[in-house]
Design a protein around this motif. Structure first.
Motif: not given
Length: 191
Positions: A35, A106, A150
């Protein structure tokens, strides 16, 4: 005659053994998903023939994890910050006898001009909420894993999903709800 029957039986047993089969047995696989966050409110999304996804690869090449993650970002024409592991998730399938491991990382966009690595996909910087809805329409677990990593970036998450087909569409349900994976400090490890 006894020798012929014994040799025939031995040959039959040898070739009926799965180790001698022409088709290799099913294998569990690892998918590395990245991500990439831009400006704290957008993520890199790709529209593929299979639906909307974040960048990912099957971990098959002889590479380190960092090399894999760098090759993902380079294929999109961008550089990223140091990636962090945010989740380890298991996919089990109702339609095949294997399980896959999903490693979610991420990173933040640093520079470069976004490009598509393939003619079979389009790429976009998309607001997080819009991206999550598109992920859910592809496979609900994609939204669930991405949202979890997230919204709670300081935690390393685990969990498990069952994937199944419903009305010619891939769907998922949670098998093990999200849980925290703990990393022990080196001083706590017994030798």
């Amino acid at each position: 005659m006894k020798t012929f029957i014994l040799m025939s039986l031995t040959g039959f047993l040898a070739f009926s053994n799965p180790g001698y089969s022409q088709e290799p047995p099913p294998v569990n696989q690892t998918v590395i998903r990245l991500t990439i966050i831009k400006d704290t409110d957008k993520i890199l999304m790709r529209k593929t023939p299979y639906g909307w996804m974040t960048p990912s690869v099957y971990y098959k090449e002889r590479q380190t994890i960092r090399e894999v993650l760098d090759s993902i970002s380079e294929s999109y024409g961008i550089t990223i910050s140091e990636p962090f592991l945010k989740g380890l998730f298991t996919y089990k399938y109702e339609f095949k006898p294997t399980a896959d491991m999903r490693q979610l990382y991420t990173a933040h966009y640093e520079s470069g001009t976004l490009k598509s690595p393939s003619e079979n996909e389009e790429v976009f910087w998309m607001p997080v909420e819009e991206a999550l809805e598109k992920l859910e329409n592809t496979v609900p677990s994609l939204k669930q894993m991405t949202r979890q990593t997230i919204e709670f970036p300081e935690i390393l998450w685990g969990g498990s999903f069952i994937l199944f087909r419903e009305n010619n569409k891939l769907n998922s349900r949670i098998e093990e709800d999200f849980y925290t994976l703990t990393i022990r400090p080196v001083k706590d490890v017994q030798h």
